[in-house]
Write a protein that holds these residues in place. Sequence first.
Motif, PDB file in Angstrom:
ATOM      1  N   CYS A  77      23.523 -21.376 100.215  1.00 21.03           N
ATOM      2  CA  CYS A  77      21.481 -21.430 101.022  1.00 21.03           C
ATOM      3  C   CYS A  77      20.791 -20.613 100.107  1.00 21.03           C
ATOM      4  N   MET A 111      23.658 -29.933 105.015  1.00 14.83           N
ATOM      5  CA  MET A 111      23.250 -30.313 103.597  1.00 14.83           C
ATOM      6  C   MET A 111      22.324 -30.788 103.646  1.00 14.83           C
ATOM      7  N   ALA A 152      21.989 -36.646  98.416  1.00 16.02           N
ATOM      8  CA  ALA A 152      23.060 -36.249  99.262  1.00 16.02           C
ATOM      9  C   ALA A 152      23.746 -36.564 101.038  1.00 16.02           C
ATOM     10  N   ASN A 153      22.331 -36.683 101.272  1.00 17.89           N
ATOM     11  CA  ASN A 153      23.250 -37.278 103.015  1.00 17.89           C
ATOM     12  C   ASN A 153      23.901 -39.259 102.630  1.00 17.89           C
ATOM     13  N   MET A 185      19.552 -22.607  97.105  1.00 20.22           N
ATOM     14  CA  MET A 185      18.982 -23.691  97.357  1.00 20.22           C
ATOM     15  C   MET A 185      16.965 -23.335  97.751  1.00 20.22           C
ATOM     16  N   THR A 191      13.836 -24.038  94.971  1.00 20.51           N
ATOM     17  CA  THR A 191      12.560 -23.988  95.517  1.00 20.51           C
ATOM     18  C   THR A 191      12.156 -23.621  95.185  1.00 20.51           C
ATOM     19  N   LEU A 227      16.112 -33.891  96.921  1.00 21.63           N
ATOM     20  CA  LEU A 227      16.907 -35.132  96.274  1.00 21.63           C
ATOM     21  C   LEU A 227      17.880 -35.026  98.103  1.00 21.63           C
ATOM     22  N   ARG A 228      17.473 -34.804  99.132  1.00 18.71           N
ATOM     23  CA  ARG A 228      18.309 -34.948  99.502  1.00 18.71           C
ATOM     24  C   ARG A 228      18.304 -36.400 100.361  1.00 18.71           C
ATOM     25  N   THR A 284      20.776 -28.036 100.304  1.00 18.33           N
ATOM     26  CA  THR A 284      19.903 -29.411  99.189  1.00 18.33           C
ATOM     27  C   THR A 284      18.396 -29.109  98.898  1.00 18.33           C
TER      28      THR A 284
END
Length: 284
Positions: free
Chosen positions: A77, A3, A15-16, A80, A84, A11-12, A7
């Motif tokens: 990945c 995750m 997402a979690n 993301m 980032t 937003l983690r 992510t």
Amino acid sequence: ALMPAVTVKPLRSKANAIINIMGVIGGSLVLGLGMVMGTGQASNALMNYIPFISVCCAVMLVAVIVFMFTVKEPRFCAEMEQTTAEHGLDESEETQAEQPKNKLRGGKLRSFIFLMLSIAFWFMGYNAVTSKYSLYALNVLQMDYNTTLLIAQIAALIAFFPAGMLATKIGRKKTIMGGIVLLTASFVTASFMRSNSSPLVMNILFIMAGVAWASINVNSLPMVVELATGADVGKYTGFYYTASMAAQTLTPILSGSFMDVSKTMEVLFPYAAVFVALSFVTMI
């Protein structure tokens, strides 16, 4: 570990929350299956569990197959990392080449240690209840444990995403500490429940526990991986699960030992309340 690897940081928590929602759905399916097959009934204590386990294993195999064909990790990945970089979401990326191991020092190291202790403590308390409640409900409360645990799962399911949203407004630490207070209160109150107590009250207490656990669990992993650079996300996820799984391994043995020494199961909820309360101290 997947995750946070796919992510972006802001937003983690959300997402979690989705991860935990799916976990609760899976747990609820198992509890529902247990209700249908009567695993929570005292008269079925020596029943044949092969059909029950077979269904659970079949669901897991289907999940793995779906996962293999739908999750494209390298592409996710890369997306993301691109997002980032475009939005400057990880200030440490520029120094990542010079400090690939991302050694923690000073205040960050202290925060990391106390966060690991907090995770261990609240899992010691919560998992003691979830691992022993089936026996506790049958022997102390004389009620079917499946229904109560299912209610707690549903409460957590409803609360997971709001808990993630709340954390974006007031912060993860405050959200977690509010959850700890609520979880401690529910366990302390449950300590006074007996066979002549109202099942409705027990169900309400487990609703409180479900909401509290959602507030804690959905925000703790993102707090840990926030301390990592992009290259270290998997390692820090490993730290989180080392603390949580070590606690979940130890606490059924330790809580069971307290029950054996005191010759009563009624120490379960006080035991759990003490460890959850300790996590509040370490989170400060």
